[in-house]
Motif scaffolding. Structure first.
Motif, PDB file in Angstrom:
ATOM      1  N   THR A  56       0.822  -1.221   0.000  1.00  0.00           N
ATOM      2  CA  THR A  56       0.000   0.000   0.000  1.00  0.00           C
ATOM      3  C   THR A  56       0.851   1.264   0.000  1.00  0.00           C
ATOM      4  O   THR A  56       0.424   2.304   0.486  1.00  0.00           O
ATOM      5  N   THR A  57       2.074   1.172  -0.528  1.00  0.00           N
ATOM      6  CA  THR A  57       2.900   2.367  -0.663  1.00  0.00           C
ATOM      7  C   THR A  57       2.288   3.303  -1.701  1.00  0.00           C
ATOM      8  O   THR A  57       1.521   2.889  -2.578  1.00  0.00           O
ATOM      9  N   ASP A  58       2.651   4.582  -1.616  1.00  0.00           N
ATOM     10  CA  ASP A  58       2.109   5.565  -2.545  1.00  0.00           C
ATOM     11  C   ASP A  58       2.649   5.357  -3.959  1.00  0.00           C
ATOM     12  O   ASP A  58       1.954   5.609  -4.938  1.00  0.00           O
ATOM     13  N   SER A  59       3.888   4.863  -4.074  1.00  0.00           N
ATOM     14  CA  SER A  59       4.525   4.785  -5.386  1.00  0.00           C
ATOM     15  C   SER A  59       3.909   3.712  -6.278  1.00  0.00           C
ATOM     16  O   SER A  59       3.503   3.990  -7.413  1.00  0.00           O
ATOM     17  N   VAL A  60       3.834   2.491  -5.781  1.00  0.00           N
ATOM     18  CA  VAL A  60       3.363   1.376  -6.608  1.00  0.00           C
ATOM     19  C   VAL A  60       2.264   0.562  -5.929  1.00  0.00           C
ATOM     20  O   VAL A  60       1.731  -0.377  -6.517  1.00  0.00           O
ATOM     21  N   GLY A  61       1.914   0.884  -4.710  1.00  0.00           N
ATOM     22  CA  GLY A  61       0.946   0.100  -3.967  1.00  0.00           C
ATOM     23  C   GLY A  61      -0.491   0.478  -4.289  1.00  0.00           C
ATOM     24  O   GLY A  61      -0.766   1.355  -5.117  1.00  0.00           O
ATOM     25  N   ASN A  62      -1.412  -0.198  -3.589  1.00  0.00           N
ATOM     26  CA  ASN A  62      -2.828   0.019  -3.869  1.00  0.00           C
ATOM     27  C   ASN A  62      -3.629  -0.121  -2.584  1.00  0.00           C
ATOM     28  O   ASN A  62      -3.829  -1.227  -2.074  1.00  0.00           O
ATOM     29  N   PRO A 108     -22.205   7.884  18.163  1.00  0.00           N
ATOM     30  CA  PRO A 108     -21.224   6.867  17.763  1.00  0.00           C
ATOM     31  C   PRO A 108     -19.800   7.189  18.229  1.00  0.00           C
ATOM     32  O   PRO A 108     -19.468   8.321  18.581  1.00  0.00           O
ATOM     33  N   ILE A 109     -18.972   6.160  18.188  1.00  0.00           N
ATOM     34  CA  ILE A 109     -17.523   6.292  18.310  1.00  0.00           C
ATOM     35  C   ILE A 109     -16.936   5.965  16.940  1.00  0.00           C
ATOM     36  O   ILE A 109     -17.331   4.978  16.311  1.00  0.00           O
ATOM     37  N   LEU A 110     -16.022   6.789  16.487  1.00  0.00           N
ATOM     38  CA  LEU A 110     -15.328   6.563  15.223  1.00  0.00           C
ATOM     39  C   LEU A 110     -13.919   6.044  15.507  1.00  0.00           C
ATOM     40  O   LEU A 110     -13.203   6.605  16.346  1.00  0.00           O
ATOM     41  N   PHE A 111     -13.535   4.975  14.817  1.00  0.00           N
ATOM     42  CA  PHE A 111     -12.177   4.434  14.891  1.00  0.00           C
ATOM     43  C   PHE A 111     -11.522   4.659  13.530  1.00  0.00           C
ATOM     44  O   PHE A 111     -12.091   4.291  12.497  1.00  0.00           O
ATOM     45  N   ILE A 112     -10.345   5.269  13.506  1.00  0.00           N
ATOM     46  CA  ILE A 112      -9.657   5.514  12.240  1.00  0.00           C
ATOM     47  C   ILE A 112      -8.323   4.781  12.213  1.00  0.00           C
ATOM     48  O   ILE A 112      -7.647   4.637  13.239  1.00  0.00           O
ATOM     49  N   GLY A 113      -7.966   4.310  11.021  1.00  0.00           N
ATOM     50  CA  GLY A 113      -6.670   3.665  10.845  1.00  0.00           C
ATOM     51  C   GLY A 113      -6.232   3.785   9.400  1.00  0.00           C
ATOM     52  O   GLY A 113      -7.009   3.498   8.481  1.00  0.00           O
ATOM     53  N   HIS A 114      -5.004   4.209   9.167  1.00  0.00           N
ATOM     54  CA  HIS A 114      -4.550   4.345   7.783  1.00  0.00           C
ATOM     55  C   HIS A 114      -3.955   3.025   7.286  1.00  0.00           C
ATOM     56  O   HIS A 114      -3.241   2.328   8.005  1.00  0.00           O
ATOM     57  N   LEU A 115      -4.295   2.690   6.056  1.00  0.00           N
ATOM     58  CA  LEU A 115      -3.839   1.452   5.431  1.00  0.00           C
ATOM     59  C   LEU A 115      -2.532   1.621   4.677  1.00  0.00           C
ATOM     60  O   LEU A 115      -1.867   0.627   4.363  1.00  0.00           O
ATOM     61  N   ASP A 116      -2.167   2.836   4.348  1.00  0.00           N
ATOM     62  CA  ASP A 116      -0.939   3.040   3.582  1.00  0.00           C
ATOM     63  C   ASP A 116       0.292   2.905   4.464  1.00  0.00           C
ATOM     64  O   ASP A 116       0.217   3.061   5.693  1.00  0.00           O
ATOM     65  N   VAL A 117       1.422   2.607   3.842  1.00  0.00           N
ATOM     66  CA  VAL A 117       2.696   2.483   4.550  1.00  0.00           C
ATOM     67  C   VAL A 117       3.765   3.263   3.790  1.00  0.00           C
ATOM     68  O   VAL A 117       3.599   3.599   2.613  1.00  0.00           O
ATOM     69  N   VAL A 118       4.869   3.543   4.479  1.00  0.00           N
ATOM     70  CA  VAL A 118       5.984   4.232   3.823  1.00  0.00           C
ATOM     71  C   VAL A 118       6.715   3.265   2.902  1.00  0.00           C
ATOM     72  O   VAL A 118       6.577   2.047   3.007  1.00  0.00           O
ATOM     73  N   GLU A 119       7.497   3.822   2.020  1.00  0.00           N
ATOM     74  CA  GLU A 119       8.254   3.006   1.065  1.00  0.00           C
ATOM     75  C   GLU A 119       9.248   2.092   1.794  1.00  0.00           C
ATOM     76  O   GLU A 119       9.717   2.408   2.891  1.00  0.00           O
ATOM     77  N   ALA A 120       9.565   0.972   1.171  1.00  0.00           N
ATOM     78  CA  ALA A 120      10.544   0.047   1.736  1.00  0.00           C
ATOM     79  C   ALA A 120      11.252  -0.670   0.590  1.00  0.00           C
ATOM     80  O   ALA A 120      10.601  -1.215  -0.304  1.00  0.00           O
ATOM     81  N   LYS A 121      12.591  -0.666   0.607  1.00  0.00           N
ATOM     82  CA  LYS A 121      13.389  -1.328  -0.421  1.00  0.00           C
ATOM     83  C   LYS A 121      13.816  -2.716   0.064  1.00  0.00           C
ATOM     84  O   LYS A 121      14.329  -2.866   1.167  1.00  0.00           O
ATOM     85  N   ARG A 122      13.602  -3.697  -0.774  1.00  0.00           N
ATOM     86  CA  ARG A 122      13.998  -5.056  -0.421  1.00  0.00           C
ATOM     87  C   ARG A 122      15.489  -5.131  -0.111  1.00  0.00           C
ATOM     88  O   ARG A 122      15.914  -5.874   0.799  1.00  0.00           O
TER      89      ARG A 122
END
Length: 488
Positions: A56-62, A108-122
């Motif tokens: 889920t990286t910004d560059s190539v993830g989804n 209601p109570i709202l719970f938020i969580g981001h699915l994206d992650v920072v870049e990582a090189k193998r």
């Protein structure tokens, strides 16, 4: 935001809270943590693995792939598609919003969580960052600390509640979103602007912050981020006609830029405390000894002692960041050839801004600090777009923590991490809470994850999470949600 974006208490402290935070109670009693049954453990494991292995990286993830995967998990558990929303500004950045219906006795109570992650090189990692690897008592993978572990915990919690037939005294809303780590499509901001009705709530719990600090296995503190600083990037630019390097001139773009950054290096933004940080330092002043205790008391006096502030700021970068807005140069670029005078010199300055000040306030302050008409200061948004002026967005001053949240956290923490006080804090970084708080939704960063303070690897190489810390977090959040919604 994650643990790396908040400060660590160097010693155990008694609970710090303003008196208004301690009013009220959550009547349901906390249960001692117990091993999860095999079915729950497998569910939590499989969801965590599935999320880690979706890039889920910004560059190539989804991000959409991850949102749809979690949507299917919830559909399979019995949630209705009518109670779900999947959408966003583009096909790669769709957010998932799920509503768990309760009795409606409370908002209601709202719970938020981001699915994206920072870049990582193998090549930087000893394992594949997008493979869920278990070894030596840890789960490895990009997002294991920031923050797919908490996303998995939230999804697991909703499924467990559904399977148990639990009826909360209010609706529960889960929003899994895009682009907290950067990019053009921040999901929380987009939902606030386009679908506020889907996420309107009495308050927000954001597990992308807070958590329990461990020192060699000993719980030190259980933190709730009651407020946070505002993130801002600024581009410094100096232009020049340039010319042959054999004909140097004093009007060198690099020299102007260097002078501006030197001014910044030696500048200290004004000292300021808010309700959260003042309460923290007041308690700390009763626990320290010697010169440090005297300096803390002097700092809290009216007027504050500037020499004491300087000594405390020098002793601890964390304390310094809690007392001041901070701005630091993070990138430099200049020139186009080794044998030519530079036609353009640029730098990025990253700021973490105290609540109450706008992004434009700080741009104007930087112009004043640099004191050089040759240096142009522009604002850079999260997507990298550059603007002549910054937005008037600011982090609002902290509101009191909702009494039921504080009470539930104290009861649960006493059971899960005996002796570790619950500490309201100000995160020195930033999270998606900036958007919910600006929308008038009180937001508290609450995490069930305990980490050693010397093993914070979010955004870094070989990010990892202790296996049992994850499953204890699964138990913690399930009990927390039930405690907040039991209606007892």
């Amino acid at each position: 935001m994650v643990r790396g974006k908040r400060f660590f208490l160097a010693r155990a402290l008694p609970a710090v809270a303003l008196c208004t935070w301690l009013a009220g109670s959550a009547s349901m009693q906390a249960q001692a943590p117990t091993p999860l049954d095999a079915g729950t453990r497998k569910l939590a494991h499989d969801i965590f693995q599935q999320l880690i292995e979706i890039n889920t990286t910004d560059s190539v993830g989804n991000v959409t792939t991850a949102s749809k995967a979690m949507q299917q998990r919830l559909l399979d558990a019995g949630f209705s598609k009518d109670d779900m929303f999947l959408g966003g500004p583009n096909e790669r950045k769709e957010n998932l919003v799920v509503r768990y219906h309760g009795s409606g006795k409370k908002k209601p109570i709202l719970f938020i969580g981001h699915l994206d992650v920072v870049e990582a090189k193998r090549s930087d990692w000893t394992t594949d960052p997008f493979q869920f690897v278990e070894k030596d008592g840890f789960y490895y993978g990009r997002g294991t600390q920031d923050m797919k572990e908490s996303d998995a915990i939230l999804v697991t919690t909703f499924i467990r509640l559904k399977q148990a037939g639990y009826v909360p005294d209010r609706d529960l809303i889960l929003a899994l979103t895009a682009d907290e780590e950067g990019g053009k499509s921040n999901g929380v901001d987009w939902l606030v602007k386009h679908h506020r009705d889907l996420i309107d709530a009495e308050y927000v719990l954001n597990p992308d912050g807070g958590g329990t600090d461990l020192d060699h296995g000993k719980p030190v503190s259980v933190d709730i981020d009651a407020t946070e600083k505002l993130y801002g990037d600024y581009q410094l630019s100096v232009t020049n006609p340039g010319g042959h390097s054999s004909l140097p001139v004093p009007d060198n773009a690099i020299y102007h830029l260097a002078g501006a950054l030197t001014n910044l290096q030696h500048y200290q933004f004004p000292f300021e405390l808010n309700a959260v940080t003042r309460a923290y330092f007041q308690k700390l002043s009763t626990l320290e000894q010697g010169q440090k205790a005297a300096d803390l008391k002097a700092m809290l006096a009216t007027p504050p002692d500037t020499a004491a502030i300087d000594r405390l700021s020098a002793q601890s970068p964390e304390w310094n960041s809690m007392m001041h807005t901070t701005c630091v140069a993070t990138r430099l670029e200049a020139g186009h050839a080794n044998n030519a005078l530079p036609q353009l010199a640029q730098a990025n300055v990253n700021c973490r801004i105290l609540p109450g000040y706008t992004l434009e306030d700080i741009r104007q302050q930087l112009i004043h600090i640099f004191n050089d008409p040759k240096v142009t200061v522009r604002y850079v948004d999260d997507a990298g777009n550059v603007y002549e002026h910054a937005p008037d967005r600011k982090q609002l001053p902290p509101a009191a923590i909702h009494p039921e949240v504080m009470s539930a956290m104290e009861k649960l923490s006493a059971s899960f991490w005996p002796g570790a006080p619950v500490i309201p804090t100000m995160a020195t970084g930033a999270s998606d809470g900036v958007y919910t708080m600006a929308a008038g939704l009180p937001t508290y960063a609450v995490s069930g994850i305990a980490l050693e303070t010397n093993d914070v690897r979010a955004h870094g190489q070989d990010e990892r999470l202790p296996v049992e810390a994850y499953y204890r977090g699964v138990d913690f959040y399930y009990q927390l949600v039930k405690m907040l919604t039991s209606g007892e």
